[in-house]
Design an enzyme around this catalytic site. Structure first.
Site, PDB file in Angstrom:
ATOM      1  N   THR A 207       0.826  -1.218   0.000  1.00 37.53           N
ATOM      2  CA  THR A 207       0.000   0.000   0.000  1.00 37.53           C
ATOM      3  C   THR A 207       0.858   1.265   0.000  1.00 37.53           C
ATOM      4  OG1 THR A 207      -0.078   0.011   2.401  1.00 37.53           O
ATOM      5  CG2 THR A 207      -1.866  -1.130   1.265  1.00 37.53           C
ATOM      6  N   ASP A 265      -4.778  -5.117  10.032  1.00 38.99           N
ATOM      7  CA  ASP A 265      -3.389  -5.482  10.224  1.00 38.99           C
ATOM      8  C   ASP A 265      -3.227  -5.872  11.690  1.00 38.99           C
ATOM      9  OD1 ASP A 265      -0.764  -5.814   9.771  1.00 38.99           O
ATOM     10  OD2 ASP A 265      -0.314  -3.746   9.234  1.00 38.99           O
ATOM     11  N   LYS A 297       2.587   3.739  11.520  1.00 43.90           N
ATOM     12  CA  LYS A 297       1.759   2.561  11.757  1.00 43.90           C
ATOM     13  C   LYS A 297       1.539   2.365  13.260  1.00 43.90           C
ATOM     14  CE  LYS A 297       2.018  -0.968   8.820  1.00 43.90           C
ATOM     15  NZ  LYS A 297       2.616  -2.119   8.139  1.00 43.90           N
TER      16      LYS A 297
END
Lengths: 502, 502
Positions: A207, A265, A297
Site C-alpha cells: 500500500t 493489520d 503505523k
C-alpha cells in the site's frame, strides 16, 4: 455410478487476480446434473493435479458448448496448455474451516488446527472470502502460542534458505508507515562491509509508494532465485533481493493480500508474518525497527512496547536472537519518496554527498550499530562509530557496488518526464507532516508502478519557510498523473502543518 | 484538472453472482493514467447513478479498445441498455469500514456506526470480502444494544408493510435445521381461519432442500408484490408469499448470502435477521419456534434458552410481543423432504387424510394454539383445542384454498420422473437420523431447484424395521441426480442409526 464430468479447457483471457474463476455456459449439462450455479466452488482436476475455483455462469456467445473457461490464475495453477479434458466436481468439504469457525467464536486453536488452515490456504483451497474471515477472526485474538504455531506453519508453507557455513545470519525489518525510510540498502552495505552475513530479501510495496524491492530494482536486478541468492551471498556476504521471487513463506503473502484489501493489520499476524520470512531466510539474528509517530503505523510508546514484547516472546520461542528498537516516526525520512527518488537518497548517503539526507544516514548508522553489537557484543557506541567509519571511508559504497555487480550490475536511475514544484502557502515553521497523505500523494503521481514517479521534499520538520518557498517537487511519467497528484495536494495542503513554533 | 475517464459500456455475458465485476483491457489508457490494476475497486458512473465494482483485466481478444465490459449484476445495477459512455474512477473511501475495524478489535459500535455500515452494504458499496469481514467480526460479539441497532438499520434498508386497520398482526418463524418441518402453511391456514391476521412472507432455501416459499410455490403463486400482499390480506386475512419479491430488509439478504458462503451463523445476526423481516412486514406478535436436537441448528437446551433470552430482549426493545418455544428437533418432521414432497404432507394434514404425518399436524396445532393464546389471551389448552377443531372440521382447508385462490389458484403438484426406494440394511429399531445429511441427500437429488426432487421417509424414530423394509424413496428429475444421491447414501448409510432399543 455417475460418470465424472469432463469438459475441454479454454483460456478466457481474463485476469481475476489471485482468485481462480472458471466459466461454464448456463445450458451446460454438467451444471444441471451436478447442481452447479453462480458462485459454486468447484474442483477442476487433470491427471494428478486439482484446483478449486469459483464458478461464473456465461451466455452462449462467450463460450462454445462442451468447454470450460479458465481465468488466467486458474489456467496457470492447473498447468494447462489448451485442449485438455478437465474433470469437474463439487469442491471437497474444507475441514479446516471448522477451526476458523472455532476462532471466530473466540476459542484458542491448537498448532495442528493452525497448520491445517495454513496448508489449505497455501494449496489455494480457500476463497478470498474465507481468507478474509480467517484474517478478521485472528486480529487481536491470537495468543503467543498461536502466533508461534502460525509462524511455524507459514515457514513450512514454502521453501527455506539455509546457511550451514554461517554461524550468524543477520536481518533487519522495519514495521513501516514512514515514507522514504529506506535504510535497508545502506544498512546491508555497511554491515556486510563489516563482515556480517546479510542475505536480505525484501517485499515490494503493497500500500506504500515503494517497498525496498521496488527501490533496489531501480539500482540493480532484484529478481534472484534461491540459487542466485546463495551464490551472491557466497561471493559478497550479502544480497538485496526481492522476496517474491523465492517461495519463502508464501502463505504469508496470501494473508497479506487480503489484510491489505480489508485494511486490517493484526499485531499477531504481523509478528508471524515478519518472523516467518526471517526464519525461512535462515536468519539467526533479527533487528526490528518500530517507528512511532502520530501518522505512523505504531502511534504510541505503549503500543510499541506491547508489539516489541510480542516479537521478543515469539522470536525467543522460535530460537531467534531478536531486538526491537523504537525510532522516531513523526516525518518522512530522507527527501525522496518513490523508487527512483529514494534510490537517489541512498546513493547520496553511500557517496557521502553534501546534499545527502542526514536523518536517513543517522538512522542507518544507528541500526547498523545495533546489528554489529548483536553480532559481536562490542559496545554500541563503538559499533556505531565503526559503522560511521565504514561509510565515511567509502568502504560501504564499494561493498554496495559489489553487491549490485553480483546481482547483475548497477543501473542508471530513470528520470521522470514531468515535474511540478510546489511552494509553501504561507510563511512559518514546518511543524508536522501527515505520513499517510504524503504516501498517497506519491502513489497518485504513479509510484511505485512508474519507478521514476514520486516526490522530493525540500523541507524537514522545524525548518522556517517563507511564503512560496519550495516545499516539494512532484515527479510523474504522464501529465495526467502529475495533474492527479497536484489536484489531490490542492485539496490536502494541510498535510503539511506550517505555523508558529509553539 | 484531470478529465473524467469515459468508456463505452459492453455487456460481457458473465454472471458473477452478486459481486459486480467490470472488465478493462490491460493496454487501456484509463488503467494506466489512474493506476488501476487487477482487483482495484472502481466507481462506474452514468448520469446520477454510480456503482462500485471489482476490476478484472482482460486481453485484447476479449474486449475492443475504448470499451468497458460489465458482468450481469454490474450491468443491471447501473441500469445500462448498451452503448452508454460510462465514467470510471477509483471507488471513494468507505468510511464505514473504520467502524468494521473497530468491531474487529472488539469494541462496541454506536447505532450511528451500525447504520452507516448497513447503508453502505445496502448500496452495494462493500465487496464480498468486506462483508465477510463484518459478518465474522460480529459473530458472538454483538451486545443487545448493537443487535437492536442492527435490526433497526436493516428494517430501514428496505420497504415496509403497514396495517393501519389491524390492531394485531401475527407472525411465526422457525430457526430451522430440521428437514420437512413445514408447519407454516398449516399454521397460517388455521390461525387465519380463526380470524387472526397473518401476512406471511417466507424465504426460499439457502442451504436446505426447501424453504417455505419453495414448498408453497408448488401449491400456488408466491411471487406477490407489496400491493398484492395488501390486497390478498384484505381479502382473506392472510397470505403465504415469497419475501424476496418485496424488498423487506434487503440488507439482511446480503448478510445471509455471505454467512452461508462461510457457513457461519452468529446468534446476534440471526436475531436481527429474523426480527428485521418481521418488523418490516408490520408484525406486532411473533412466535419463534426453536427446534433442539443433536443435528439441528440449536443443539442444547442452554443454547436454546440463551437464544430465546436474546430474542425476548431485542423483541421487547423494538415493541414486539414475542414468544419463543423450544420444540423437539431430533428427527425430520413429516415424511416429505423437498418442495413437492413437503407440499403433499401439508395437503394430507389439511385434508385430514389417514396417511397424514401426525408429528407435523401436532406441531402445527401446538404453534397455532400459542398464536391464538398470544392474540386473545385464551387458555393455551382451549386454544389448541380450537385449532384442532378448525383443522378437523375442514375450515382450515377451506381457508387454505381461499388463500391460494387469492394468490392465483391452487396448482397441481409436479411428479418426479425418477424414483428409487431404499431399504434398511439390517433389522432393528430406528434410533436416530442425521438431519444434516438427510438434507444433503435431498439436495443431491435436485431439491429445491427441481421442485419434484427430494425424498419421502417411510419410518420415524422408534419404529421397528425388518431387513430390507423400505426406509425412504428418492425422487429426482434426472437419472444422473438420482444416481448422485444414491451414491451419497451408499457412503452414508449410517445417517440412519438402526439398532437395539437401549
Amino acid at each position: 455410478m455417475t460418470e465424472p464430468h469432463a469438459l475441454i479447457a479454454v483460456e478466457m483471457g481474463i485476469d481475476t487476480h489471485q482468485e481462480p474463476v472458471v466459466f461454464l455456459r448456463a445450458d451446460c449439462e454438467v451444471c444441471r446434473a451436478e447442481g452447479f450455479n453462480a458462485n459454486t466452488r468447484l474442483q477442476l482436476s487433470l491427471g494428478g493435479r486439482a484446483i478449486i475455483a469459483t464458478l461464473n455462469v456465461v451466455t452462449e456467445a462467450v463460450l462454445p458448448p462442451g468447454r470450460v473457461g479458465f481465468s488466467r490464475i486458474a489456467w496457470q495453477r492447473l498447468g494447462l496448455k489448451g485442449g485438455e479434458a478437465v474433470t469437474l466436481s463439487h469442491a471437497p468439504v474444507l475441514h479446516s474451516m471448522s477451526a476458523v469457525r472455532k476462532k471466530i467464536y473466540g476459542h484458542a486453536l491448537s498448532a495442528r488446527e493452525i497448520d491445517d488452515i495454513i496448508q489449505d490456504i497455501s494449496a489455494h483451497r480457500y476463497s478470498d472470502m474465507q481468507i478474509a474471515s480467517f484474517v478478521t477472526a485472528c486480529v487481536d485474538r491470537l495468543d503467543s502460542g498461536e502466533i508461534i504455531a502460525l509462524t511455524r506453519a507459514m515457514v513450512a508453507s514454502g521453501k527455506c534458505l539455509s546457511w550451514p557455513d554461517k554461524p550468524q545470519v543477520l536481518d533487519k525489518h522495519c514495521i513501516g508507515g514512514v515514507p522514504g525510510n529506506r535504510t535497508t540498502p545502506i544498512v546491508v552495505a555497511i554491515a556486510s562491509a563489516a563482515g556480517l552475513t546479510m542475505p536480505k530479501t525484501s517485499s515490494r510495496a503493497i500500500t506504500s509508494p515503494s517497498g525496498t524491492a521496488d527501490t533496489m530494482e531501480v539500482l540493480t536486478n532484484v529478481h534472484l532465485g534461491l540459487d542466485q541468492i546463495q551464490a551472491t551471498v557466497a561471493q559478497v556476504n550479502a544480497c538485496l533481493a526481492w522476496g517474491g521471487a523465492v517461495n519463502l513463506s508464501p502463505a504469508d503473502d496470501m494473508l497479506i493480500r487480503i489484510e491489505h484489501a480489508l485494511d486490517v493489520d493484526g499485531e499477531g499476524q504481523m509478528v508471524a508474518s515478519v518472523l516467518s520470512k526471517k526464519l525461512a531466510a535462515g536468519s539467526t539474528h533479527v533487528l526490528i525497527d518500530i517507528p512511532v509517530g502520530p501518522t505512523a503505523k505504531v502511534r504510541s510508546q505503549p503500543q510499541a512496547r506491547h508489539l516489541a514484547h510480542l516479537f521478543d516472546t515469539v522470536g525467543k520461542a522460535l530460537g531467534l536472537r531478536l531486538r526491537c528498537l523504537t525510532t522516531r516516526g513523526e516525518e518522512a525520512i530522507g527527501y525522496g519518496i518513490g523508487p527512483a527518488q529514494e534510490a537517489l537518497d541512498i546513493l547520496a548517503v553511500l557517496n557521502n554527498a553534501p546534499q545527502a539526507p542526514a536523518d536517513l544516514r543517522e538512522r542507518a548508522l544507528f541500526l547498523t550499530g545495533h546489528l554489529l553489537n548483536m553480532a559481536s557484543g562490542e559496545e554500541l557506541a563503538a559499533a556505531i562509530a565503526r559503522a560511521r567509519e565504514l561509510l565515511a571511508s567509502g568502504k560501504a559504497w564499494v561493498q554496495f557496488q559489489r553487491i549490485c555487480a553480483a546481482q547483475g550490475g548497477l543501473k542508471a536511475i530513470p528520470q521522470a518526464a514531468f515535474r511540478l514544484e510546489l511552494g509553501a502557502g504561507h510563511s512559518g515553521t514546518l511543524l508536522a507532516m501527515d505520513n499517510r497523505r504524503l504516501a498517497r500523494l506519491a502513489k497518485l503521481a504513479g509510484a511505485p508502478i512508474s519507478p521514476a514517479a514520486g516526490l522530493r521534499l525540500h523541507a524537514k520538520l522545524g525548518q522556517a519557510l517563507a511564503r512560496g518557498q519550495p516545499l516539494f517537487t512532484l515527479y510523474a511519467d504522464s501529465q495526467g498523473e502529475l495533474d492527479y497528484a497536484a489536484d489531490y495536494y490542492a485539496d490536502n495542503q494541510d498535510l503539511f502543518m506550517i505555523g508558529e513554533t509553539p
